[in-house]
Design a protein around this motif. Structure first.
Motif, PDB file in Angstrom:
ATOM      1  N   ARG A   1       5.223   4.958  -4.391  1.00  0.00           N
ATOM      2  CA  ARG A   1       4.725   4.672  -5.601  1.00  0.00           C
ATOM      3  C   ARG A   1       3.616   3.575  -5.693  1.00  0.00           C
ATOM      4  O   ARG A   1       2.677   3.678  -6.355  1.00  0.00           O
ATOM      5  N   PHE A   2       3.900   2.749  -4.545  1.00  0.00           N
ATOM      6  CA  PHE A   2       2.440   1.688  -4.591  1.00  0.00           C
ATOM      7  C   PHE A   2       1.180   2.536  -4.360  1.00  0.00           C
ATOM      8  O   PHE A   2       0.226   2.121  -4.799  1.00  0.00           O
ATOM      9  N   VAL A   3       1.172   3.403  -3.330  1.00  0.00           N
ATOM     10  CA  VAL A   3       0.017   3.947  -2.931  1.00  0.00           C
ATOM     11  C   VAL A   3      -0.449   4.858  -4.112  1.00  0.00           C
ATOM     12  O   VAL A   3      -1.737   5.100  -4.374  1.00  0.00           O
ATOM     13  N   ILE A   4       0.335   5.508  -4.718  1.00  0.00           N
ATOM     14  CA  ILE A   4       0.018   6.172  -5.782  1.00  0.00           C
ATOM     15  C   ILE A   4      -0.558   5.671  -6.916  1.00  0.00           C
ATOM     16  O   ILE A   4      -1.947   5.951  -7.436  1.00  0.00           O
ATOM     17  N   GLU A   5      -0.171   4.539  -7.425  1.00  0.00           N
ATOM     18  CA  GLU A   5      -0.815   3.446  -8.279  1.00  0.00           C
ATOM     19  C   GLU A   5      -1.996   3.096  -8.033  1.00  0.00           C
ATOM     20  O   GLU A   5      -3.042   2.990  -8.666  1.00  0.00           O
ATOM     21  N   MET A   6      -1.919   2.558  -6.600  1.00  0.00           N
ATOM     22  CA  MET A   6      -3.103   2.024  -6.081  1.00  0.00           C
ATOM     23  C   MET A   6      -4.539   3.058  -6.287  1.00  0.00           C
ATOM     24  O   MET A   6      -5.681   2.509  -6.505  1.00  0.00           O
ATOM     25  N   ARG A   7      -4.260   4.483  -6.133  1.00  0.00           N
ATOM     26  CA  ARG A   7      -5.414   5.099  -6.352  1.00  0.00           C
ATOM     27  C   ARG A   7      -6.069   5.084  -7.867  1.00  0.00           C
ATOM     28  O   ARG A   7      -7.367   5.225  -7.709  1.00  0.00           O
ATOM     29  N   ASN A   8      -5.280   4.416  -8.731  1.00  0.00           N
ATOM     30  CA  ASN A   8      -5.926   4.313  -9.812  1.00  0.00           C
ATOM     31  C   ASN A   8      -7.098   3.016  -9.953  1.00  0.00           C
ATOM     32  O   ASN A   8      -7.918   3.053 -10.967  1.00  0.00           O
ATOM     33  N   TYR A   9      -7.089   2.182  -8.827  1.00  0.00           N
ATOM     34  CA  TYR A   9      -7.994   1.061  -9.021  1.00  0.00           C
ATOM     35  C   TYR A   9      -9.123   1.245  -7.998  1.00  0.00           C
ATOM     36  O   TYR A   9      -9.796   0.237  -7.847  1.00  0.00           O
ATOM     37  N   TYR A  10      -9.267   2.332  -7.100  1.00  0.00           N
ATOM     38  CA  TYR A  10     -10.185   2.541  -6.109  1.00  0.00           C
ATOM     39  C   TYR A  10     -11.581   2.751  -7.019  1.00  0.00           C
ATOM     40  O   TYR A  10     -11.403   3.702  -8.052  1.00  0.00           O
ATOM     41  N   GLU A  11     -12.841   2.295  -6.552  1.00  0.00           N
ATOM     42  CA  GLU A  11     -13.840   2.675  -7.509  1.00  0.00           C
ATOM     43  C   GLU A  11     -14.877   3.432  -6.557  1.00  0.00           C
ATOM     44  O   GLU A  11     -14.868   3.261  -5.377  1.00  0.00           O
TER      45      GLU A  11
ATOM     46  N   ASP B   1      -5.589 -15.075  -3.411  1.00  0.00           N
ATOM     47  CA  ASP B   1      -6.602 -15.706  -2.836  1.00  0.00           C
ATOM     48  C   ASP B   1      -7.979 -15.477  -2.793  1.00  0.00           C
ATOM     49  O   ASP B   1      -9.031 -16.131  -3.204  1.00  0.00           O
ATOM     50  N   CYS B   2      -8.099 -13.985  -2.495  1.00  0.00           N
ATOM     51  CA  CYS B   2      -9.292 -13.391  -2.796  1.00  0.00           C
ATOM     52  C   CYS B   2      -9.932 -13.523  -4.049  1.00  0.00           C
ATOM     53  O   CYS B   2     -11.054 -13.662  -4.221  1.00  0.00           O
ATOM     54  N   TYR B   3      -8.992 -13.419  -5.090  1.00  0.00           N
ATOM     55  CA  TYR B   3      -9.576 -13.312  -6.471  1.00  0.00           C
ATOM     56  C   TYR B   3     -10.086 -14.855  -6.763  1.00  0.00           C
ATOM     57  O   TYR B   3     -11.090 -14.930  -7.471  1.00  0.00           O
ATOM     58  N   SER B   4      -9.402 -15.730  -6.266  1.00  0.00           N
ATOM     59  CA  SER B   4      -9.856 -17.156  -7.008  1.00  0.00           C
ATOM     60  C   SER B   4     -10.757 -18.067  -5.842  1.00  0.00           C
ATOM     61  O   SER B   4     -10.878 -19.184  -6.232  1.00  0.00           O
TER      62      SER B   4
ATOM     63  N   ASN C   1     -14.943  -3.917  -2.784  1.00  0.00           N
ATOM     64  CA  ASN C   1     -15.573  -2.856  -3.658  1.00  0.00           C
ATOM     65  C   ASN C   1     -14.986  -2.658  -5.038  1.00  0.00           C
ATOM     66  O   ASN C   1     -15.498  -1.936  -5.902  1.00  0.00           O
ATOM     67  N   ILE C   2     -13.878  -3.349  -5.291  1.00  0.00           N
ATOM     68  CA  ILE C   2     -13.350  -3.153  -6.741  1.00  0.00           C
ATOM     69  C   ILE C   2     -13.542  -4.271  -7.637  1.00  0.00           C
ATOM     70  O   ILE C   2     -13.931  -5.470  -6.888  1.00  0.00           O
ATOM     71  N   SER C   3     -13.569  -4.196  -8.773  1.00  0.00           N
ATOM     72  CA  SER C   3     -14.023  -5.136  -9.808  1.00  0.00           C
ATOM     73  C   SER C   3     -12.718  -6.237  -9.743  1.00  0.00           C
ATOM     74  O   SER C   3     -11.700  -5.786  -9.503  1.00  0.00           O
ATOM     75  N   LYS C   4     -13.198  -7.281 -10.306  1.00  0.00           N
ATOM     76  CA  LYS C   4     -12.276  -8.499 -10.596  1.00  0.00           C
ATOM     77  C   LYS C   4     -11.101  -8.006 -11.628  1.00  0.00           C
ATOM     78  O   LYS C   4      -9.989  -8.230 -11.184  1.00  0.00           O
TER      79      LYS C   4
END
Ligand SMILES: [Zn+2]
Length: 277
Positions: free
Chosen positions: A267-277, A220-223, A235-238
């Motif tokens: 696993r969730f928090v580790i992979e989320m780290r890839n998407y913070y800018e 919903d935040c996306y659209s 703060n993160i890109s689309k």
């Protein structure tokens, strides 16, 4: 992905000449997905710029609505299965080039209901794809689609938030936002999982609702322009937001397939780290 993302993505691929000959849509709502597929087909084929008014003024869109366009065939299971005869009929009709449209298009509803003889018949079609034939398969569980068909399709998931919104609970949404705030750019995110999240819900079903709520909120935040966007979303890109949404869909699959919840959260928090800018 939400339906908005999936069909935007497919149209974009079409305009870039990258649309596959066959794709499989996994959805939580086959009827709504089918409706959206028809709109997508109108957007591909309408000789005018497709709009809702096309309903009254456009011959082609009217033919699609009336299920009367010769170059579009929808196949529903006949009884329990999709039968070989239905596939042969379709192949025969599609042996000639389409007249009113660029494509001959077949749509298979409940694609998990092939039996081996109908699947084998269709396979010949899928193995030697022609440029002017497009196959669209809809299922509620891609794992149940015969692998020989699945492996020849480009796969997309198409989740409707309406269904999730029915279960949407404000308290859980608050929990979701608190959790995302807590792990956002937090070096101790794994520790946070251990101290705050481990055992937070005792029931796997509750974790499923928790991540479904997260999926709903981020879609919903996306659209749309939600007023309650948290910092992470702002703060993160689309593009990264889409990747986060895909990650959550993966996480939901692990939860459904009985994965260990503590490991899934890590696993969730580790992979989320890839998407913070
Ligand atoms: Zn039209």
């Amino acid at each position: 992905m939400s339906e908005v993302l999936v069909f935007d993505n497919l149209l974009k691929r079409y305009h870039e000449n990258k649309l596959a000959h066959a794709f499989l849509l996994e959805t939580n709502d086959i009827s709504r997905c089918y409706e959206d597929v028809l709109i997508f087909i109108k957007k591909l084929c309408c000789p005018h710029t497709f709009s809702i008014e096309c309903k009254e003024n456009c011959n082609l869109c009217s033919l699609i609505d009336a299920d009367n366009l010769p170059s579009l065939i929808t196949i529903n299971p006949d009884g329990q299965f999709i039968k070989k005869g239905q596939i042969l009929d379709m192949m025969e009709k599609f042996s000639t080039k389409p007249v009113f449209t660029n494509f001959n298009i077949y749509v298979i509803r409940e694609a998990e209901r092939f039996n081996s003889s109908s699947a084998n018949t269709l396979l010949k079609f899928l193995e030697e794809p022609e440029d002017n034939i497009l196959g669209i398969f809809i299922t509620n569980n891609k794992e149940n689609v015969i692998s020989t068909i699945r492996s020849r399709c480009q796969i997309f998931s198409c989740y409707y938030k309406g269904n999730i919104a029915d279960n949407l609970n404000d308290d859980i949404l608050t929990d979701v936002k608190l959790y995302l705030k807590a792990i956002y750019n937090n070096k101790d995110d794994l520790l946070y999982n251990k101290t705050h999240m481990s055992g937070y819900y005792s029931d796997r079903k509750d974790w499923e609702i928790f991540f479904n709520t997260m999926l709903y909120y981020l879609n919903d935040c996306y659209s749309s322009d939600r007023l309650d966007k948290i910092e992470l979303v702002k703060n993160i890109s689309k593009c990264n937001l889409v990747k986060v949404i895909i990650l959550i869909e993966e996480i939901l699959k692990y939860i459904k397939s009985n994965g260990n919840i503590d490991l899934i959260l890590d696993r969730f928090v580790i992979e989320m780290r890839n998407y913070y800018e």
